[in-house]
Write a protein that holds these residues in place. Structure first.
Motif, PDB file in Angstrom:
ATOM      1  N   ASN A   1       0.862  -1.176   0.000  1.00  0.00           N
ATOM      2  CA  ASN A   1       0.000   0.000   0.000  1.00  0.00           C
ATOM      3  C   ASN A   1       0.902   1.231   0.000  1.00  0.00           C
ATOM      4  O   ASN A   1       1.928   1.262   0.683  1.00  0.00           O
TER       5      ASN A   1
ATOM      6  N   VAL B   1       7.375   5.190   7.263  1.00  0.00           N
ATOM      7  CA  VAL B   1       5.997   5.600   7.575  1.00  0.00           C
ATOM      8  C   VAL B   1       5.191   4.390   8.012  1.00  0.00           C
ATOM      9  O   VAL B   1       5.219   3.349   7.342  1.00  0.00           O
ATOM     10  N   GLY B   2       4.456   4.531   9.124  1.00  0.00           N
ATOM     11  CA  GLY B   2       3.572   3.460   9.587  1.00  0.00           C
ATOM     12  C   GLY B   2       3.725   3.253  11.079  1.00  0.00           C
ATOM     13  O   GLY B   2       4.742   3.650  11.668  1.00  0.00           O
TER      14      GLY B   2
ATOM     15  N   GLY C   1       2.600   0.040  12.542  1.00  0.00           N
ATOM     16  CA  GLY C   1       2.375  -1.380  12.824  1.00  0.00           C
ATOM     17  C   GLY C   1       3.678  -2.135  13.040  1.00  0.00           C
ATOM     18  O   GLY C   1       4.769  -1.542  13.089  1.00  0.00           O
TER      19      GLY C   1
ATOM     20  N   THR D   1       5.167  -4.124  10.993  1.00  0.00           N
ATOM     21  CA  THR D   1       6.054  -4.047   9.820  1.00  0.00           C
ATOM     22  C   THR D   1       6.890  -2.777   9.881  1.00  0.00           C
ATOM     23  O   THR D   1       8.115  -2.813   9.700  1.00  0.00           O
ATOM     24  N   ALA D   2       6.237  -1.644  10.158  1.00  0.00           N
ATOM     25  CA  ALA D   2       6.976  -0.371  10.220  1.00  0.00           C
ATOM     26  C   ALA D   2       8.044  -0.439  11.304  1.00  0.00           C
ATOM     27  O   ALA D   2       9.192  -0.026  11.090  1.00  0.00           O
TER      28      ALA D   2
ATOM     29  N   HIS E   1       4.452   8.428  12.276  1.00  0.00           N
ATOM     30  CA  HIS E   1       3.146   7.768  12.436  1.00  0.00           C
ATOM     31  C   HIS E   1       2.048   8.821  12.577  1.00  0.00           C
ATOM     32  O   HIS E   1       2.232   9.833  13.250  1.00  0.00           O
TER      33      HIS E   1
ATOM     34  N   GLU F   1       2.120  13.279   9.292  1.00  0.00           N
ATOM     35  CA  GLU F   1       1.952  12.602   8.006  1.00  0.00           C
ATOM     36  C   GLU F   1       2.856  13.231   6.958  1.00  0.00           C
ATOM     37  O   GLU F   1       3.169  14.424   7.032  1.00  0.00           O
TER      38      GLU F   1
ATOM     39  N   ILE G   1       7.905   3.058   3.005  1.00  0.00           N
ATOM     40  CA  ILE G   1       6.476   3.059   3.304  1.00  0.00           C
ATOM     41  C   ILE G   1       6.128   1.673   3.835  1.00  0.00           C
ATOM     42  O   ILE G   1       6.366   0.671   3.159  1.00  0.00           O
ATOM     43  N   ALA G   2       5.572   1.620   5.050  1.00  0.00           N
ATOM     44  CA  ALA G   2       5.252   0.328   5.675  1.00  0.00           C
ATOM     45  C   ALA G   2       3.844   0.414   6.256  1.00  0.00           C
ATOM     46  O   ALA G   2       3.632   0.320   7.463  1.00  0.00           O
ATOM     47  N   ILE G   3       2.886   0.639   5.366  1.00  0.00           N
ATOM     48  CA  ILE G   3       1.500   0.836   5.825  1.00  0.00           C
ATOM     49  C   ILE G   3       0.618  -0.341   5.384  1.00  0.00           C
ATOM     50  O   ILE G   3      -0.577  -0.196   5.197  1.00  0.00           O
ATOM     51  N   GLY G   4       1.232  -1.495   5.234  1.00  0.00           N
ATOM     52  CA  GLY G   4       0.475  -2.706   4.928  1.00  0.00           C
ATOM     53  C   GLY G   4       0.554  -3.102   3.462  1.00  0.00           C
ATOM     54  O   GLY G   4       1.003  -2.326   2.610  1.00  0.00           O
TER      55      GLY G   4
END
Ligand code: NAP
Length: 310
Positions: A115, A149-150, A152, A154-155, A173, A201, A237-240
């Motif tokens: 994503n 970014v993120g 979770g 993963t981030a 975040h 953001e 980017i680590a937002i899923g």
């Protein structure tokens, strides 16, 4: 068009399944899908695919995999499947082109995609400082400053992994608390190289064209609306991720995040004769080499299934 094996997807999982199925004389048909070559076609250098002493280019690697599968007898089709019927064998697949394909076995290797934030500046620098895979690209940021970014797991894990290379890692975040589990939160807090910016953001990726690369990011505080620039050389980017499984909803068993479930140590799905390989069933490793390994497994299992061995 009927085939003993139809493979959906042309990334490392699909191409490797095709190589193995072709060598088993199963005359597979591979339907390439909407992004021929898969996620590796949007990366640049690949240093962690075994067999190449020097870094290679992702798109080149995928051209080679496709050519190898074709030389061995795979029929490649540039088409995208719009609907499938897995209720009875042979399975039926209807393509955007209107073509109907039938298959005795189906290997689903449709992959997943990261994503993204959706900023025009983000896509401009994809592969040139903007990445969605620290394992793939972290090595290029030795001694540099990067942002992730993120909020979770993963981030958190990408940020921690990047501290092996980068000088500073800033985790950004949009909320005032992380979704990542306590262990990851404690590791982040204990790592002197990591800063966390909450309630923030990314609104723009800054950089130049000569050479093309990231020089910073523009941030907005979501509470105060204030803006500032952070100098970074890379943005992760680590937002899923989203697996490409919409086509199979209600027909193959999936987990709550939409990844196809397979039997332990196998690529068998809940439908006999349908196998799944690569990122479409794997949210843990997500590597080209692991996807390729699963493609091999799927072809061997399809061969066994066709021989009546299940
Ligand atoms: P995730 O848990 O869904 O987290 C995604 C993060 O991205 C969230 O913090 C979310 O913010 C943020 N986000 C989403 N869209 C955004 C946007 N447009 N702009 C800015 N931020 C955005 O995804 P994940 O971290 O990839 O993990 C996926 C699953 O795998 C989870 O169940 C996770 O626990 C699991 N996992 C586990 C491990 C482990 O156990 N070691 C490692 C990796 C992943 P909000 O918080 O505001 O929603």
């Amino acid at each position: 068009m009927h085939s003993k094996v139809v493979i959906l997807g042309s990334g490392p999982a699909g191409c490797t399944a095709a190589v193995y199925a072709a060598r088993a004389m199963l005359e597979p048909t591979l339907i390439a899908g909407i992004q021929p070559g898969g996620q590796l076609t949007i990366t640049t250098e690949v240093e962690n695919y075994p067999g190449f002493a020097e870094a290679i280019q992702g798109p080149w690697l995928m051209e080679q995999m496709q050519a190898q599968a074709q030389h061995l007898g795979t029929k490649f089709v540039q088409d995208t499947i719009a609907s499938v019927d897995l209720a009875r064998r042979p399975f039926t697949l209807v393509a955007d082109s209107g073509e109907h394909y039938t298959a005795d076995t189906l290997i689903v290797a449709t992959g997943a995609s990261a994503n993204w934030l959706g900023l025009p500046s983000e896509s401009r620098f994809q592969g040139f400082g903007v990445s969605a895979c620290a394992t793939c690209d972290g090595f290029f940021f030795r001694g540099k400053n990067v942002a992730v970014v993120g909020g979770g797991n993963t981030a958190a894990e990408e940020a921690l992994f990047l501290t092996n290379f980068a000088e500073r890692v800033t985790l950004i975040h949009r909320r005032d608390f992380l979704r990542a589990d306590k262990t990851n939160q404690m590791r982040l807090a204990a790592n002197a190289k990591v800063d966390i910016l909450y309630d923030s953001e990314v609104i723009e990726v800054l950089g130049g064209d000569n050479p093309r690369g990231v020089t910073g990011i523009r941030l907005r505080n979501t509470i105060t609306d204030s803006r500032h620039t952070l100098d970074v050389d890379g943005l992760f980017i680590a937002i899923g991720h989203s697996p490409a499984t919409a086509l199979f909803k209600g027909q193959i068993e999936m987990d709550e995040a939409g990844y196809i479930r397979t039997a332990p140590d196998s690529t068998h799905t809940s439908v006999a004769g349908v196998f799944a390989a690569g990122d479409v069933k794997d949210k843990v490793f997500r590597q080209a080499v692991t996807a390729a390994g699963m493609g091999c497994m799927a072809a061997l299992e399809a061969e066994r299934f066709l021989a009546g061995g299940h």
